[in-house]
Design a protein around this motif. Structure first.
Motif, mmCIF file in Angstrom:
data_model
loop_
_atom_site.group_PDB
_atom_site.id
_atom_site.type_symbol
_atom_site.label_atom_id
_atom_site.label_comp_id
_atom_site.label_asym_id
_atom_site.label_seq_id
_atom_site.Cartn_x
_atom_site.Cartn_y
_atom_site.Cartn_z
ATOM 1 N N GLY A 3 74.740 36.934 127.610
ATOM 2 C CA GLY A 3 75.110 38.335 127.561
ATOM 3 C C GLY A 3 75.665 38.897 128.858
ATOM 4 N N VAL A 4 76.230 38.017 129.687
ATOM 5 C CA VAL A 4 76.754 38.482 130.964
ATOM 6 C C VAL A 4 78.238 38.137 131.031
ATOM 7 C CG1 VAL A 4 76.540 38.327 133.467
ATOM 8 C CG2 VAL A 4 74.521 38.048 132.031
ATOM 9 N N ASN A 5 79.004 38.981 131.646
ATOM 10 C CA ASN A 5 80.433 38.726 131.780
ATOM 11 C C ASN A 5 80.682 37.592 132.786
ATOM 12 O OD1 ASN A 5 83.131 38.721 132.256
ATOM 13 N ND2 ASN A 5 83.288 40.891 132.826
ATOM 14 N N PRO A 6 81.270 36.494 132.342
ATOM 15 C CA PRO A 6 81.460 35.339 133.231
ATOM 16 C C PRO A 6 82.261 35.686 134.484
ATOM 17 C CG PRO A 6 81.993 34.766 130.963
ATOM 18 C CD PRO A 6 81.771 36.239 130.983
ATOM 19 N N LEU A 7 83.259 36.556 134.327
ATOM 20 C CA LEU A 7 84.078 36.887 135.492
ATOM 21 C C LEU A 7 83.228 37.561 136.568
ATOM 22 C CD1 LEU A 7 87.368 38.135 133.810
ATOM 23 C CD2 LEU A 7 86.921 35.957 134.970
ATOM 24 N N GLU A 8 82.322 38.395 136.096
ATOM 25 C CA GLU A 8 81.425 39.072 137.026
ATOM 26 C C GLU A 8 80.550 38.049 137.754
ATOM 27 O OE1 GLU A 8 78.289 42.801 136.737
ATOM 28 O OE2 GLU A 8 79.332 42.099 134.942
ATOM 29 N N VAL A 9 80.096 37.041 136.974
ATOM 30 C CA VAL A 9 79.255 35.994 137.561
ATOM 31 C C VAL A 9 80.016 35.263 138.654
ATOM 32 C CG1 VAL A 9 78.133 33.788 137.127
ATOM 33 C CG2 VAL A 9 77.853 35.667 135.508
ATOM 34 N N TYR A 10 81.256 34.882 138.345
ATOM 35 C CA TYR A 10 82.007 34.114 139.345
ATOM 36 C C TYR A 10 82.329 34.965 140.572
ATOM 37 C CZ TYR A 10 82.362 30.047 136.370
ATOM 38 O OH TYR A 10 82.058 28.932 135.643
ATOM 39 N N ALA A 11 82.615 36.247 140.346
ATOM 40 C CA ALA A 11 82.884 37.126 141.485
ATOM 41 C C ALA A 11 81.658 37.219 142.373
ATOM 42 C CB ALA A 11 83.302 38.505 140.980
ATOM 43 N N LEU A 12 80.508 37.367 141.737
ATOM 44 C CA LEU A 12 79.262 37.464 142.504
ATOM 45 C C LEU A 12 78.954 36.146 143.222
ATOM 46 C CD1 LEU A 12 76.531 39.431 140.536
ATOM 47 C CD2 LEU A 12 77.436 39.871 142.821
ATOM 48 N N LEU A 27 71.530 35.970 144.560
ATOM 49 C CA LEU A 27 72.298 37.181 144.271
ATOM 50 C C LEU A 27 72.425 37.383 142.760
ATOM 51 C CD1 LEU A 27 73.679 39.356 145.962
ATOM 52 C CD2 LEU A 27 75.836 38.133 145.632
ATOM 53 N N LEU A 28 72.684 36.264 142.027
ATOM 54 C CA LEU A 28 72.793 36.359 140.574
ATOM 55 C C LEU A 28 71.495 36.906 139.993
ATOM 56 C CD1 LEU A 28 74.604 33.090 139.410
ATOM 57 C CD2 LEU A 28 75.570 35.321 139.927
ATOM 58 N N GLN A 29 70.389 36.460 140.559
ATOM 59 C CA GLN A 29 69.089 36.885 140.051
ATOM 60 C C GLN A 29 68.893 38.384 140.284
ATOM 61 O OE1 GLN A 29 65.803 35.050 142.059
ATOM 62 N NE2 GLN A 29 64.466 35.227 140.287
ATOM 63 N N ARG A 59 71.190 40.807 141.007
ATOM 64 C CA ARG A 59 72.157 41.741 140.447
ATOM 65 C C ARG A 59 72.248 41.673 138.925
ATOM 66 N NH1 ARG A 59 76.416 42.954 143.791
ATOM 67 N NH2 ARG A 59 75.677 43.585 145.843
ATOM 68 N N LEU A 60 72.228 40.474 138.379
ATOM 69 C CA LEU A 60 72.508 40.335 136.948
ATOM 70 C C LEU A 60 71.265 39.994 136.148
ATOM 71 C CD1 LEU A 60 75.835 38.338 137.170
ATOM 72 C CD2 LEU A 60 75.546 40.765 136.776
ATOM 73 N N ASP A 61 70.147 39.874 136.861
ATOM 74 C CA ASP A 61 68.892 39.579 136.178
ATOM 75 C C ASP A 61 68.927 38.217 135.475
ATOM 76 O OD1 ASP A 61 66.342 40.310 135.853
ATOM 77 O OD2 ASP A 61 66.646 41.288 133.905
ATOM 78 N N LEU A 62 69.761 37.335 136.016
ATOM 79 C CA LEU A 62 69.775 35.969 135.479
ATOM 80 C C LEU A 62 68.661 35.177 136.165
ATOM 81 C CD1 LEU A 62 73.588 35.196 135.512
ATOM 82 C CD2 LEU A 62 72.136 35.238 133.487
ATOM 83 N N PRO A 63 68.079 34.210 135.469
ATOM 84 C CA PRO A 63 67.026 33.423 136.136
ATOM 85 C C PRO A 63 67.592 32.666 137.348
ATOM 86 C CG PRO A 63 67.369 32.702 133.863
ATOM 87 C CD PRO A 63 68.301 33.831 134.092
ATOM 88 N N ASP A 64 66.734 32.388 138.304
ATOM 89 C CA ASP A 64 67.130 31.684 139.521
ATOM 90 C C ASP A 64 67.755 30.324 139.192
ATOM 91 O OD1 ASP A 64 67.405 31.415 142.209
ATOM 92 O OD2 ASP A 64 65.457 30.461 142.479
ATOM 93 N N ALA A 65 67.272 29.734 138.098
ATOM 94 C CA ALA A 65 67.700 28.375 137.760
ATOM 95 C C ALA A 65 69.107 28.343 137.178
ATOM 96 C CB ALA A 65 66.720 27.746 136.778
ATOM 97 N N THR A 66 69.726 29.495 136.996
ATOM 98 C CA THR A 66 71.055 29.518 136.383
ATOM 99 C C THR A 66 72.035 28.603 137.118
ATOM 100 O OG1 THR A 66 70.642 31.809 135.796
ATOM 101 C CG2 THR A 66 72.905 31.035 135.604
ATOM 102 N N VAL A 67 71.987 28.651 138.448
ATOM 103 C CA VAL A 67 72.942 27.837 139.194
ATOM 104 C C VAL A 67 72.647 26.351 139.030
ATOM 105 C CG1 VAL A 67 73.607 29.580 140.871
ATOM 106 C CG2 VAL A 67 71.598 28.159 141.304
ATOM 107 N N LEU A 68 71.369 26.047 138.725
ATOM 108 C CA LEU A 68 71.053 24.634 138.469
ATOM 109 C C LEU A 68 71.761 24.163 137.202
ATOM 110 C CD1 LEU A 68 67.263 24.306 139.338
ATOM 111 C CD2 LEU A 68 69.252 23.582 140.659
ATOM 112 N N VAL A 69 71.903 25.074 136.243
ATOM 113 C CA VAL A 69 72.631 24.730 135.018
ATOM 114 C C VAL A 69 74.069 24.359 135.373
ATOM 115 C CG1 VAL A 69 73.487 25.609 132.824
ATOM 116 C CG2 VAL A 69 71.177 26.168 133.567
ATOM 117 N N LEU A 70 74.675 25.168 136.249
ATOM 118 C CA LEU A 70 76.047 24.859 136.661
ATOM 119 C C LEU A 70 76.101 23.487 137.329
ATOM 120 C CD1 LEU A 70 78.995 25.473 137.100
ATOM 121 C CD2 LEU A 70 78.398 26.850 139.089
#
Lengths: 365, 518
Positions: free
Chosen positions: A38-47, A314-316, A318-329
């Protein structure tokens, strides 16, 4: 200049193009993943850009994280030049850190000079890490044990040994919640590079990368090692000391990871404890593969991966994404990268000329 | 040579044997034309030989017949009807079968199991008793048999070849393609099997297309012959009308083949350069591959090692190359114990050219120049004395000289050696090994898969090394090559030296018998 020229002759456009395609494909997949959250990918990459390279602070954070990756990546990249897939950097790092502390603490107790203590710790860490990975090399050369499995399992042993030592003989009684060894003390810590908040580990890593690249590609030692890596039967035919070369190169790779462990304790943690197992070893495998096992290419890739890790916070926030999100990437990157290996040699770089177009047409009339 | 049976007239052929015809088949790979309007008619109940050098298009043609390739133009006609053969299954359904050069049976399974499993319609539950009855009945109709219950791995090469042929007959193939069927057989086995095949064809049971490059097999066993050169049909007809000279002329073309360097008289007082004393070694599976092999090679002579492949020749070369440890015995070079280290190889001026140089003597992804430097990269001028800094310039310049001298066709010294053709890899490695003065040369199957021009050139280089006084050990599966080049011939069988004869006046029959282990 040299590097670009080398890549251009070594394996034309492919060497750059294939990893680039892999990174782009991973970026697309990851975009789909965050979109599902539910997050805009472009926003994620900008962040992510902002969190990794956008500010002086975030850039330093990135470099700080890249430093150990430079060294652990070499633990995979150097043996890979000999045709071996070593994934034991985590264990070598842990061993390096533990032994560095074990060698440093008595000197600290005696009040030995700071530089001497740090030197001894660095050497101890490198020797420990080196011997550790050379063990996997020896098992492969003399007993035919698969070096990938051996280095992976040895890593678990290393972590268990570290836990045993930290909770047992080497435990500082004052460390209650988190069993640790005694601290080496602030005086003996490795400081930061002047003008930056980044510790000297970054410089060690850069030097190690450049030196090993020179060793592998510009000396007769490296030439011999690459012959062994390319074809062990040929290496025996021309009488190269295969066993010595296997041991030497695996030792060198392990020494790099061991030095990363020493830097972790001497520049970051101040002591050895479970924090040493922070995933730098596994991150290094990813860096090495992305860099096509080339010690110089390790440098930009480690910075890129360091940046991805640095942006997690920062993702965590600002966007309330879990810390592990970048591990997914990171995970997506690794899988896509391995899959992209099959593109080598199959990438038809289109030549858009009239002649080639005409030749493609059926000759039947 | 031998008495040739008159080809049976078409109407006399029993209905079983198929007639097959290729009509103007053209096959291109990219801009390369592998087959150029090739038309061949194979009469039912005959043995038809397909002759040609490597790369002449023989296997492309049979792959078009068998449905592995789809021809760009032209068609395949079976029993006078044009057929669409889209894949090998279509070919099998029409009764076309192929026996490959290398064995395709599962070694750990018995002959019976192999034959039953090869069927297209194996039932989910197999009634082995019934299958055995069917199989025994089938074998009783065949001119030759094989032990049904023996695992294929325990069969001799000739028996394996028979089992492969029986498999095709069992699958009801009435047109058989044999791809160089005798390359792994002793001369005796080859004659037996080809004789049986010919008898079956003459009886009208099968039609046979045999791919070969051995003239003797053509003249002794084939009715008709077609010769391919560079993708074109250059001639053919009834074998009875053509002599060996005609065939050779057709196969090679008008091109002059460089004559091999003449053999100089061996020096009388030549001393022993290479000596093996009771060498034993095991193969990868741990069984004995070499049994107390002892012989000596003197300066200025070529000692040939003959034998059917798989009788220890590979392991012998590996021991000399340092790729395999001898379990007993010793190798002496110039009278000193030799351990195949880099220093020893260099000091004794020893050169090795193992078979399949791409697999055994080079690194495919490294450049031609780098590969040519493998022997000397750690000495000046390629490396500095201190620190071992490599000079790419020196490596490149030395390679350019070798490329020129040994006529290596490559895009340049920087091209990966894996991109070169087989003959050019061979020349590149030969150049590396013979680039400096050589006292001892060990060569294994040096011309395997090369064309005529390359063969003559490489044979010339080997003979020249001998004439310069090198002790040469030549291991080969090609008896003609050995008889042409060697001064002395040793026959290996089951890991031991079975026979030693001077090449002059050697008796083929005795050699063949020794190869077979009699």
């Amino acid at each position: 200049m040299r590097i670009v020229a080398k890549m251009a002759t070594g394996g034309p456009v492919e060497v750059l193009l294939v990893p680039l395609i892999a990174i782009l494909a991973s970026a697309l997949l990851f975009a789909g993943f965050v979109a599902l959250a539910g997050v805009n990918p472009l926003e994620v990459y900008a962040l992510m850009y902002k969190g990794a390279f956008g500010t002086w602070f975030s850039l330093q954070n990135t470099l700080q994280r890249a430093a150990p990756l430079l060294l652990t990546a070499l633990c995979t990249a150097l043996p890979a030049q000999m045709g071996m897939v070593i994934i034991g950097a985590e264990g070598a790092l842990v061993m390096g850190g533990l032994v560095a502390v074990a060698a440093g603490l008595p000197l600290v107790g005696m009040g030995a000079p700071v530089f001497l203590t740090q030197l001894v710790m660095a050497l101890a860490g490198m020797i420990a890490g080196g011997l550790f990975v050379a063990l996997a090399g020896a098992l492969r050369h003399w007993r035919g044990v698969n070096e990938t499995i051996a280095s992976l399992l040895l890593s678990y042993i290393a972590i268990a040994v570290m836990n045993q030592m930290v909770e047992g003989p080497m435990r500082d009684p004052a460390s209650l919640n988190k069993p640790s060894t005694g601290a080496i003390g602030d005086v003996y810590m490795i400081g930061t590079i002047p003008g930056m908040d980044v510790h000297w580990g970054l410089v060690f890593g850069l030097i190690f990368c450049v030196l090993t690249w020179l060793l592998m590609f510009h000396t007769s030692f490296g030439f011999a090692a690459r012959i062994v890596g390319g074809n062990a039967r040929t290496a025996k035919l021309v009488g190269l000391p295969v066993g010595f070369l296997v041991l030497a190169v695996t030792f060198l790779g392990g020494a790099a990871a061991g030095l990363a462990g020493m830097v972790e304790v001497a520049a970051v943690q101040g002591r050895a404890n479970a924090s040493l197992v922070a995933g730098y070893g596994t991150g290094g495998i990813l860096v090495a593969f992305l860099a096509r096992q080339n010690p110089i290419a390790v440098i930009p890739v480690a910075v890129l991966l360091g940046g991805i890790a640095a942006s997690g916070g920062l993702l965590q926030r600002r966007l309330d994404l879990p810390d592990a999100t970048v591990l997914v990437l990171q995970g997506i990157l690794f899988v896509v990268l391995l899959a992209s290996e099959m593109l080598y040699g199959r990438l038809a770089v289109p030549r858009l000329s009239l002649a080639s177009f005409l030749r493609l047409r059926p000759q039947r009339s | 040579m031998n008495a040739i049976l008159p080809p049976p007239p078409p109407e006399a052929a029993a209905p079983r044997a198929l007639s097959v015809e290729t009509v103007s088949i053209t096959k291109r790979f990219g801009s390369f034309t592998a087959l150029d309007a090739v038309s061949i008619r194979i009469r039912p109940g005959t043995v038809h030989a397909l002759l040609g050098e490597n790369g002449a298009g023989k296997s492309t043609l049979v792959k078009c017949i068998m449905g592995y390739y789809r021809p760009d133009e032209g068609s395949v006609v079976v029993e006078d009807r044009e057929r669409e053969i889209g894949n090998p299954r279509d070919a099998h359904a029409l009764g076309l079968g192929m026996v490959y050069q290398h064995f395709t049976l599962v070694p750990s399974m018995t002959v019976l199991e192999n034959l039953v499993m090869a069927r297209a319609d194996v039932p989910a539950i197999i009634d082995w008793a019934a299958e055995r009855r069917v199989m025994e009945e089938f074998l009783s109709r065949m001119p030759f048999g094989v032990p049904l219950d023996r695992p294929v791995a325990l069969l001799a090469a000739g028996e394996k070849q028979k089992a492969e042929i029986l498999k095709q007959l069992y699958l009801d193939s009435r047109f058989l393609i044999l791809d160089e069927p005798t390359s792994v057989l002793t001369p005796g086995e080859a004659d037996e099997i080809l004789g049986l095949i010919r008898k079956m064809a003459a009886a009208g049971d099968i039609t046979v297309l045999i791919i070969t490059h051995k003239f003797r097999e053509v003249t002794a066993f084939a009715d008709d012959v077609s010769v391919l050169r560079r993708g074109k049909l250059v001639g053919g007809g009834s074998v009875a009308d053509l002599g060996i000279d005609d065939l050779a002329q057709l196969m090679i073309g008008a091109k002059e083949v460089a004559g091999s360097v003449s053999r100089l008289a061996a020096p009388a007082d030549a001393h022993t350069r290479l000596e093996l004393k009771g060498i034993c070694a095991e193969d990868d599976s741990g069984t004995d591959a070499l049994r107390e092999v002892s012989f000596a090679v003197k300066a200025g002579e070529i000692v040939g090692i003959a034998g059917v492949s798989g009788n220890g020749q590979i392991q012998l070369v590996e021991v000399l190359a340092g790729q395999r440890k001898a379990s007993a015995g010793e190798v002496l070079v110039h009278g000193e114990k030799f351990g195949a280290t880099r220093e020893e190889t260099r000091r004794h001026r020893m050169a090795l050219l193992p078979e399949e140089p791409l697999r055994n003597a080079s690194v495919a992804r490294m450049s031609v120049a780098e590969n040519m430097a493998f022997r000397r990269f750690d000495t000046p001028p390629f490396s500095s004395r201190r620190g071992g800094w490599l000079s790419r310039k020196a490596i490149r310049e030395a390679a350019l000289a070798l490329i020129e001298r040994y006529n290596v066709k490559t895009q340049g010294p920087d091209a990966a050696i894996g991109t070169l053709s087989g003959g050019n890899v061979q020349r590149a490695i030969l150049g590396r090994e013979l680039g400096e003065a050589v006292d001892i040369l060990v060569v294994a199957n040096p011309v395997f898969g090369l064309d005529f021009a390359a063969v003559a050139e490489i044979h010339g280089q080997i003979m020249a090394a001998r004439n310069r006084g090198a002790a040469v050990l030549l291991v080969s599966e090609d008896l003609d090559e050995l008889l042409e080049l060697s001064d002395r011939l040793l026959v290996m069988s089951d890991g031991a030296i079975a026979l030693e004869v001077p090449t002059a006046g050697a008796d083929r029959v005795a050699i063949g018998r020794a190869m077979a282990g009699h």
